[in-house]
Enzyme design. Structure first.
Site, short mmCIF file in Angstrom:
data_model
loop_
_atom_site.label_atom_id
_atom_site.label_comp_id
_atom_site.label_asym_id
_atom_site.label_seq_id
_atom_site.Cartn_x
_atom_site.Cartn_y
_atom_site.Cartn_z
CE LYS A 293 -1.78 1.93 3.98
NZ LYS A 293 -1.57 3.37 4.07
CG ASN A 294 2.17 2.76 3.54
OD1 ASN A 294 1.05 3.13 3.22
ND2 ASN A 294 2.49 2.43 4.77
CB CYS B 30 -4.73 6.58 10.33
SG CYS B 30 -5.32 5.23 9.32
NE ARG C 96 -0.03 10.32 10.40
CZ ARG C 96 -0.47 9.37 9.56
NH1 ARG C 96 -1.77 9.10 9.50
NH2 ARG C 96 0.36 8.73 8.76
CG ASP D 244 2.33 1.47 9.64
OD1 ASP D 244 2.65 1.66 8.46
OD2 ASP D 244 2.08 2.38 10.45
NE ARG E 48 -7.31 5.13 4.42
CZ ARG E 48 -6.54 5.92 5.16
NH1 ARG E 48 -6.95 6.32 6.35
NH2 ARG E 48 -5.36 6.29 4.72
C1 EPZ Z 1 3.91 6.87 6.49
O1 EPZ Z 1 3.23 7.94 7.10
C2 EPZ Z 1 2.87 5.78 6.34
N1 EPZ Z 1 1.78 6.26 5.52
C3 EPZ Z 1 2.34 5.38 7.71
O2 EPZ Z 1 1.51 4.24 7.51
C4 EPZ Z 1 3.49 4.97 8.62
O3 EPZ Z 1 2.99 4.78 9.92
C5 EPZ Z 1 4.58 6.03 8.65
O4 EPZ Z 1 4.98 6.37 7.30
C6 EPZ Z 1 5.81 5.59 9.42
O5 EPZ Z 1 6.33 4.44 8.84
C7 EPZ Z 1 1.94 6.28 4.19
O6 EPZ Z 1 3.00 5.92 3.69
C8 EPZ Z 1 0.77 6.77 3.39
P1 EPZ Z 1 6.32 9.86 8.68
P2 EPZ Z 1 3.95 9.39 7.17
O7 EPZ Z 1 6.39 11.12 7.91
O8 EPZ Z 1 4.73 9.61 5.95
C9 EPZ Z 1 6.55 13.12 12.10
C10 EPZ Z 1 -0.37 2.92 7.63
O9 EPZ Z 1 -0.97 2.39 8.57
N2 EPZ Z 1 6.56 14.07 10.99
O10 EPZ Z 1 7.39 8.84 8.53
O11 EPZ Z 1 2.94 10.39 7.55
C11 EPZ Z 1 5.23 12.37 12.20
O12 EPZ Z 1 4.29 13.10 12.95
C12 EPZ Z 1 0.11 4.34 7.77
O13 EPZ Z 1 -0.12 2.36 6.53
C13 EPZ Z 1 6.82 15.40 11.26
O14 EPZ Z 1 7.01 15.79 12.40
O15 EPZ Z 1 4.93 9.15 8.40
C14 EPZ Z 1 5.66 11.10 12.89
O16 EPZ Z 1 5.74 11.33 14.28
C15 EPZ Z 1 -0.22 4.91 9.12
N3 EPZ Z 1 6.83 16.28 10.21
C16 EPZ Z 1 7.06 10.86 12.34
O17 EPZ Z 1 7.51 12.12 11.84
C17 EPZ Z 1 6.63 15.88 8.92
O18 EPZ Z 1 6.69 16.73 8.00
C18 EPZ Z 1 7.12 9.86 11.19
O19 EPZ Z 1 6.15 10.24 10.23
C19 EPZ Z 1 6.38 14.53 8.67
C20 EPZ Z 1 6.36 13.62 9.72
#
Ligand code: EPZ
Length: 434
Positions: free
Chosen positions: A22-23, A117, A122, A307, A399
């Site tokens: 998915k991702n 989610c 986020r 996840d 989803r």
């Molecule tokens: C991706 O989300 C995935 N979603 C998430 O999967 C997954 O949990 C996550 O990566 C971590 O592996 C998709 O790929 C669509 P991050 P993403 O940016 O990109 C903080 C699922 O269940 N952050 O790696 O949003 C954030 O708040 C979903 O498939 C900032 O602070 O995750 C988090 O604490 C849920 N500023 C951490 O970094 C930013 O600009 C990691 O988030 C971006 C993120």
């Protein structure tokens, strides 16, 4: 409203075929916007997130054709930079990839703030940091993110991410692919789906090196040509079925996987006493007669994936002894704990730490899927519980898991998808007979 009605006492046996990641798919489909030609993408998972993104591309003028269940042909030769549907973009987190893709292709983008989610804050500040460093003017107003490449085209730069972010890493790769000059991303995320996006773009003529390490180098190119690409298997879908097999004490062969991507999950399951046998493209999971307690800390890849945290939480309710989960990525990814408590679980949560008093038999109850992976956790708990569990808000689950109920029922689960127009009466009837 459709709900899952799960008869407890399941022991999963048999085999399951893992779908496309998915991702990876939710980044590769927007990436097709940048290709001046036809992309044939194989192993696309049949889930609502990919459907929504393909619909958005069609609204932008792309020609989209399904050649079979999991192969889609996308022709973005004639796409125009016009408003994509607000109501679709705001529903999914991955809509933020349209920023990088549209900036790359058109030099400007107008997208909604991402949905997805809801577990804690986020932000997308690292995405904006990257786009700004590449020479875009970014404004957020009225619920939209407006980005404009100053001078019409982005230019290469060096970006150090303040946080290891999957989304920001992938979004900057997208935007830098057609920028003028070289971009270096430091402190990049290393997830398998990032490598998959880079491989997709390179197969269309991009020049990206180092994906999968913490430093990614992108030499901007003038255009991308069409081609064919196969998406990798889904690490988290595979991990979910591994945990389900372990929790139900069954024996399941999980097919079409890349063992390397599952190393951390396999290692953690072995600590519980579960047998995990790895083969070239499949893994055999044999549940133990009784599960040992373990501690889990979620980390960026190659650490234990966040996840997989909720499904693991469901399993730890059954393990003998006290287990501790520390959520290393998100502020608040324990909303599912309240739902497990309705089934008799004893769990204490303090900030990012959750303590599970295991060894209890869970009992069926009406519960909610609070988000995608929390929903999967509730299904695992329902299969293990005594009695009947009714899971609502199953749209979250659909989803991210292709044919979740079909794949589980083929291995011995007893899950029905029932529409509950008259909410309460039916629900009481179902629970009272269990
Ligand atoms: C991706 O989300 C995935 N979603 C998430 O999967 C997954 O949990 C996550 O990566 C971590 O592996 C998709 O790929 C669509 P991050 P993403 O940016 O990109 C903080 C699922 O269940 N952050 O790696 O949003 C954030 O708040 C979903 O498939 C900032 O602070 O995750 C988090 O604490 C849920 N500023 C951490 O970094 C930013 O600009 C990691 O988030 C971006 C993120």
């Amino acid at each position: 409203m459709e709900k899952y009605v799960i008869k407890g006492g399941t022991v999963l046996h048999g085999e399951v075929e893992i779908s496309g990641a998915k991702n990876a798919a939710v980044a590769i489909i927007p990436a097709a916007l940048m290709v001046d030609g036809v992309c044939r993408i194989e192993n696309v998972p049949q889930i609502s997130d990919t459907d929504m993104l393909l619909t958005i591309l069609k609204e932008l003028g792309a020609k989209v054709r399904y050649l079979n269940r999991s192969t889609v042909e996308i022709d973005c030769t004639k796409v125009r930079n016009q408003d994509a549907p607000y109501d679709l973009m705001r529903k999914i987190r991955a809509s933020y990839y349209l920023i990088g893709a549209m900036l790359g292709r058109f030099g400007s983008s107008k997208t909604t703030m991402p949905g997805g989610c809801n577990f804690g804050v986020r932000p997308i500040d690292q995405h904006i940091k990257g786009m700004t460093a590449l020479g875009a003017q970014v404004d957020i107003r009225n619920g939209y993110v407006y980005a404009e490449a100053v001078g019409g085209r982005l230019h290469g730069t060096r970006i150090y991410l303040d946080k290891v972010s999957v989304g920001a890493t992938m979004n900057i790769i997208l935007a830098a692919t057609l920028a003028q000059g070289r971009t270096i991303i430091e402190n990049a995320a290393r997830e398998p789906h990032i490598v998959d996006l880079a491989n997709f773009l390179n197969s269309m003529g991009a020049d990206i090196r180092g994906a999968g390490t913490d430093t990614v180098k992108i030499n901007g190119t003038e255009r991308l040509h069409g081609g064919t690409y196969t998406i990798i298997p889904d690490q988290i879908e595979a991990g979910t079925y591994m945990v389900a097999a372990a929790a139900t004490g069954g024996e399941v062969l999980i097919k079409n996987i890349i063992p390397k991507h599952l190393e951390c999950i396999s290692a953690k399951l072995r600590e519980t006493g579960t047998i995990v046998q790895e083969y070239e493209d499949c893994v055999l999971v044999k549940g133990a007669s009784s599960l040992r307690r373990v501690n889990v800390k979620t980390l960026p890849y190659p650490g234990f994936p966040t996840d997989m945290q909720p499904p693991m939480g469901a399993l730890l309710c059954l393990a003998n002894g006290t287990s501790v989960i520390t959520e290393g990525i998100y502020d608040n990814r324990y909303k599912y704990v309240n739902e497990l408590r309705k089934m008799g679980a004893e769990i204490q949560v303090d900030g990012r730490v959750a303590v599970f008093e295991g060894g209890k038999r869970l009992t069926g109850a009406p519960v909610q899927a609070c988000d995608l992976r929390a929903g999967a956790a509730m299904v695992i708990a329902g299969m293990c519980a005594s009695g009947t569990t009714v899971v609502e808000d199953i749209h979250y689950i659909e989803r991210g898991y292709e044919n979740f109920v079909g794949k589980l029922n083929a291995m011995g689960a007893e899950i029905e998808i029932i529409d509950f127009p008259e909410e309460e009466e039916n629900l009481k009837k179902i629970i009272s007979v269990s």
